[in-house]
Design an enzyme around this catalytic site. Structure first.
Site, PDB file in Angstrom:
ATOM      1  N   HIS A  26       0.821  -1.208   0.000  1.00 49.47           N
ATOM      2  CA  HIS A  26       0.000   0.000   0.000  1.00 49.47           C
ATOM      3  C   HIS A  26       0.860   1.264   0.000  1.00 49.47           C
ATOM      4  O   HIS A  26       1.971   1.291   0.542  1.00 49.47           O
ATOM      5  CB  HIS A  26      -0.895   0.033   1.237  1.00 49.47           C
ATOM      6  CG  HIS A  26      -2.124  -0.821   1.121  1.00 49.47           C
ATOM      7  ND1 HIS A  26      -3.050  -0.670   0.106  1.00 49.47           N
ATOM      8  CD2 HIS A  26      -2.591  -1.833   1.902  1.00 49.47           C
ATOM      9  CE1 HIS A  26      -4.029  -1.546   0.262  1.00 49.47           C
ATOM     10  NE2 HIS A  26      -3.773  -2.268   1.348  1.00 49.47           N
TER      11      HIS A  26
ATOM     12  N   CYS B 242       0.055   2.651  -4.625  1.00 49.12           N
ATOM     13  CA  CYS B 242      -0.679   3.850  -5.010  1.00 49.12           C
ATOM     14  C   CYS B 242       0.112   5.107  -4.631  1.00 49.12           C
ATOM     15  O   CYS B 242       0.928   5.088  -3.707  1.00 49.12           O
ATOM     16  CB  CYS B 242      -2.044   3.866  -4.323  1.00 49.12           C
ATOM     17  SG  CYS B 242      -3.170   2.600  -4.948  1.00 49.12           S
TER      18      CYS B 242
END
Length: 317
Positions: A89, A141
């Protein structure tokens, strides 16, 4: 004369048994490990792998990741090739830089939520001995710009080939590799029991000296962390800073989960056995994601002009 070394730190975070669970990140770095040894001449003893699978010998906490990277850079000599692959992440946090309070800065999310920010990667690159190279792949991301002040070669300010192609829908099997800032703030608040929206307060309370430099230094001190010109940092990011990278989990027994960007790089390398430049790898990965219906995800390249045309991981032509 001491032979040059090829060293790597590979980090895969799947966040098992949490609401943030991903599925392909550990697969990504294990596939890259084989590629490094079989194609690029890395020795197994010079590759350190950190994953959060049950029974892992070295968990990918913020402190462990920074320690592994610091140790690798500390061993580096002129001519050495250094590589860092992160799959997990990412997030964005409010900027702490003087005069840029409306900006957001990029960070990766280790398994313990001890964020590693663009400032930490800039400081790491600034420590590199002259004549080394440091290539970073971040399949997460908001990964564009993860090395602070690195020059954009392919990204939101550049036009590559047919950037205005109509975007297709993201496949149902895709999951965004992001944890929103508010979710990270809530997670840390539950541990500190401090009533504040200042994420730096929570990180310093939880991790002390192991917290990111972004939260240890004031805004004017952060301004003094400059890029070296030219420097050895090379960032291949899975997407632009305002975009998501996809974690793919095929809905069939034969399917194996993977990060879309990591998988695209693996496929680009398999289809092109000859040496490729850093720029070629990113452009080809962009094209591959478009073909797969992931046109909303635009991989980027940040590095010096010279390193844009240099061979990926210094492979001989």
């Amino acid at each position: 004369m001491e032979a040059t070394k090829r060293m790597a730190v590979l980090v895969g975070c799947n966040y098992p048994n949490t609401k943030y669970e991903l599925h392909g990140c550990i697969n990504d770095v294990m596939a890259m490990r084989e590629t490094l040894m079989n194609r690029f001449g890395f020795e197994e003893s010079n590759i350190q792998v950190l994953t959060d699978e049950p029974g892992s010998l070295l968990m990918p906490t913020g402190a462990n990741i920074k320690c592994s990277l610091g140790r690798m850079v500390g061993k580096a000599k002129s001519g050495d090739v250094l590589f860092f692959h992160y799959s997990g992440h990412g997030t964005r946090v409010p900027s702490m830089k003087h005069g840029n309070f409306s900006r957001q800065d990029e960070a990766i999310v280790p398994c313990d939520f001890n964020l590693i920010t663009d400032i930490d990667f800039r400081r790491l690159v600034n420590r590199l001995p002259k004549g080394t190279s440091f290539t970073m792949i971040s399949d997460s991301c908001h990964s564009g710009g993860l090395i602070d002040k690195e020059k954009e070669q392919i990204g939101p300010s550049t036009i590559i080939n047919d950037e205005k192609l109509q975007l297709r829908c993201t496949p149902d099997a895709a999951k965004a590799k992001t944890i929103p800032f508010q979710s990270i703030l809530q997670h840390l608040s539950l541990h500190t029991n401090i009533n504040t929206t200042d994420i730096g307060t929570h990180l310093l309370e939880s991790f002390g000296a192991d917290a990111s430099l972004k939260f240890q230094l004031d805004s004017r001190e952060l301004d003094t962390i400059d890029s070296l010109k030219p420097d050895a940092g090379i960032l291949l990011s899975g997407c632009q800073a305002n975009e998501s990278s996809a974690d793919m989990n095929p809905d069939n027994a034969a399917g194996k989960a993977y990060g879309a960007f990591s998988n695209a790089i693996e496929n680009v390398l398999k289809e092109n056995p000859a040496a490729l430049s850093n720029k070629q790898v990113v452009v080809m990965a962009r094209g591959m994601l478009k073909k797969q219906g992931l046109g909303q995800q635009h991989p980027c390249l940040y590095c010096s002009d010279e390193n844009a045309e240099a061979m990926f991981l210094c492979q001989n032509p």
